[in-house]
Scaffold this active site. Structure first.
Site, short mmCIF file in Angstrom:
data_model
loop_
_atom_site.label_atom_id
_atom_site.label_comp_id
_atom_site.label_asym_id
_atom_site.label_seq_id
_atom_site.Cartn_x
_atom_site.Cartn_y
_atom_site.Cartn_z
N LEU A 20 -9.21 5.50 0.42
CA LEU A 20 -7.49 7.38 0.42
C LEU A 20 -7.83 7.69 0.10
O LEU A 20 -8.06 9.26 -0.29
CB LEU A 20 -7.09 6.27 1.03
N ASP A 39 -5.94 6.72 -11.26
CA ASP A 39 -5.93 5.27 -11.10
C ASP A 39 -5.95 4.49 -12.02
O ASP A 39 -6.84 4.54 -13.20
CB ASP A 39 -7.69 4.81 -10.04
N ASN A 101 -0.51 7.22 -2.87
CA ASN A 101 -1.52 6.49 -2.44
C ASN A 101 -1.50 5.19 -3.06
O ASN A 101 -1.85 4.53 -2.51
CB ASN A 101 -2.22 7.47 -1.94
N TYR A 166 4.36 -6.69 0.91
CA TYR A 166 4.09 -4.85 1.14
C TYR A 166 4.94 -4.18 2.48
O TYR A 166 5.06 -3.19 2.08
CB TYR A 166 2.62 -5.27 2.19
N ALA A 168 7.82 -4.76 3.50
CA ALA A 168 8.65 -4.38 2.52
C ALA A 168 9.16 -2.65 1.66
O ALA A 168 9.99 -1.91 2.45
CB ALA A 168 9.72 -5.34 2.34
N LYS A 170 6.57 -0.89 2.14
CA LYS A 170 5.66 0.56 2.91
C LYS A 170 7.35 1.04 4.15
O LYS A 170 6.85 1.79 4.29
CB LYS A 170 4.74 -0.36 3.89
P1 NAD Z 1 -7.88 0.58 -2.36
O1 NAD Z 1 -8.13 -0.84 -3.13
O2 NAD Z 1 -9.29 1.29 -2.08
O3 NAD Z 1 -7.44 1.69 -3.16
C1 NAD Z 1 -6.57 1.99 -3.89
C2 NAD Z 1 -5.71 2.06 -5.19
O4 NAD Z 1 -4.96 2.25 -6.32
C3 NAD Z 1 -7.46 1.41 -6.09
O5 NAD Z 1 -8.18 2.55 -6.58
C4 NAD Z 1 -6.49 0.77 -7.41
O6 NAD Z 1 -6.75 0.88 -8.80
C5 NAD Z 1 -5.09 1.83 -7.48
N1 NAD Z 1 -4.00 1.37 -7.90
C6 NAD Z 1 -3.66 -0.25 -7.96
N2 NAD Z 1 -2.27 0.45 -7.97
C7 NAD Z 1 -1.89 0.87 -9.03
C8 NAD Z 1 -0.88 1.52 -10.00
N3 NAD Z 1 0.01 0.59 -10.47
N4 NAD Z 1 -1.30 2.37 -10.87
C9 NAD Z 1 -1.82 3.58 -10.51
N5 NAD Z 1 -3.47 3.32 -8.92
C10 NAD Z 1 -3.19 2.48 -8.66
O7 NAD Z 1 -7.05 0.73 -0.98
P2 NAD Z 1 -7.14 2.26 -0.15
O8 NAD Z 1 -7.03 1.26 1.43
O9 NAD Z 1 -7.58 2.98 -0.27
O10 NAD Z 1 -5.25 2.25 -0.54
C11 NAD Z 1 -4.27 3.37 -0.18
C12 NAD Z 1 -3.19 3.57 0.39
O11 NAD Z 1 -3.07 3.25 1.38
C13 NAD Z 1 -2.15 1.67 -0.13
O12 NAD Z 1 -1.14 2.70 -0.67
C14 NAD Z 1 -2.17 1.85 1.26
O13 NAD Z 1 -1.42 0.59 1.04
C15 NAD Z 1 -2.11 1.98 1.88
N6 NAD Z 1 -2.52 1.94 3.42
C16 NAD Z 1 -3.92 1.47 3.63
C17 NAD Z 1 -4.39 1.46 4.79
C18 NAD Z 1 -5.52 0.40 5.62
O14 NAD Z 1 -6.10 0.42 6.38
N7 NAD Z 1 -6.88 0.88 4.23
C19 NAD Z 1 -3.70 0.85 5.43
C20 NAD Z 1 -2.27 1.36 5.33
C21 NAD Z 1 -1.69 1.44 4.62
#
Ligand code: NAD
Length: 298
Positions: A20, A39, A101, A166, A168, A170
């Protein structure tokens, strides 16, 4: 209608190396924003680190004619958060938009969840969003303008088996969004949250295979870009967004049941009325909520 542009504006997108965040960073850059692509580059559980994913996104933005810099600091530490904000100021001289994010997963049923698994997830999502927003806040306040978008989740809003940590974090972000929305109002800082569903490495093993084509990260980014734009006047709200659908999610309170000096048995005997939803109230401030309670006393 004119296109919503971000020329002259600077955005930080955390966790923008893939999924995302990558999509949000590309979408903002495409509309003229200069982007800090943050990242850590670790695994889904947050272990490991690499500058590769963020560097690839920056390269792509530059290839498309945009401007971006890599930042590989950790959102979950105060030093990391400050360095992320500093990289926007160093590279582009200002900061307008923060998209919180970055995220990790450490799923486990509650009884088996370790303290370390709880802490690690809270640290990245909730503490990380606090820390980056907190480091950015003085700059946004001073310039009298800012947009912050937090990333919540349906898991937090509605609960999800195996994701107590997670969920909690969110739902904590919803509280942060609402209070920061109020505190930022005077300085024209709008704060909103999204609760997306998208096919990424985080969800590919959890979602049905047929979701991949339609639940794309790219289908979430238009809402993030709109919430990041100066023309968006909304603040303190949460939006569900997935596969082309966008909906406001609100916290509602039922009409309630009232009887002064009620007993435990009165509660039992009136449980159905207490549980009634309609007609519900949607207080947007603590004042409105307590006002409704006061009104019920009259
Ligand atoms: P993803 O794993 O593809 O991306 C998350 C990114 O965050 C990764 O590139 C990772 O390296 C980076 N990251 C992790 N810890 C970090 C830190 N401490 N400092 C800097 N970067 C860090 O996952 P995604 O699905 O793209 O998730 C993005 C956000 O959306 C997250 O917060 C996730 O919880 C939220 N989300 C995703 C979904 C979904 O359906 N994919 C649903 C609800 C919420």
């Amino acid at each position: 209608m004119s296109e919503l542009r971000f020329d002259g504006k600077v955005a930080i997108v955390t966790g923008a190396g893939q999924g995302l965040g990558r999509s949000h960073a590309l979408a903002l850059a495409e509309r003229g924003a200069k982007v800090v692509v943050n990242d850590l580059g670790g695994a889904v559980d947050g272990t490991g680190a690499s500058t590769g994913p963020a560097a690839d996104v920056v390269e792509l933005i530059k290839k498309n004619g945009g401007e971006a810099v890599v930042n590989a600091d950790n959102v979950a530490t105060p030093e990391g958060a400050k360095a992320i904000v500093q990289s926007a100021l160093d590279a582009f001289g200002r900061l307008d938009v923060v998209v919180n994010n970055a995220g990790i997963l450490r799923d486990k049923s509650f009884g088996k969840m370790t303290v370390e698994e709880w802490d690690a997830v809270i640290a990245v999502h909730l503490r990380g969003s606090f820390l980056v927003s907190h480091a950015a806040f003085p700059h946004l306040k001073e310039q009298g303008y800012g947009r912050i978008i937090n990333t919540s989740s349906p898991s937090g809003l509605f609960g999800s088996f195996g994701q107590a940590n997670y969920s909690a974090a969110k739902m904590g972000l919803v509280g942060l969004t609402k209070t920061l929305g109020l505190e930022g109002a005077r300085a024209n800082i709008k704060v909103n949250a999204i609760a997306p569903v998208a096919w990424t490495r985080m969800t590919e093993s959890l979602l049905p295979a047929e979701f991949e084509a339609r639940f794309t990260p790219e289908s979430v980014s238009p809402l993030v870009v709109y919430l990041a734009h100066e023309s968006c006047e909304t603040s303190g709200e949460v939006f569900s967004v997935a596969a082309g659908r966008v909906a406001r999610v609100f916290v509602a309170e039922g009409p309630g049941w009232k009887q002064e000096n009620h007993t435990v048995e009165d509660i039992r005997d009136n449980w159905e009325a207490i549980m009634t939803e309609q007609p519900y109230l949607t207080p947007t401030t603590l004042g409105q909520q307590s006002g409704a309670s006061m009104k019920a006393m009259l």
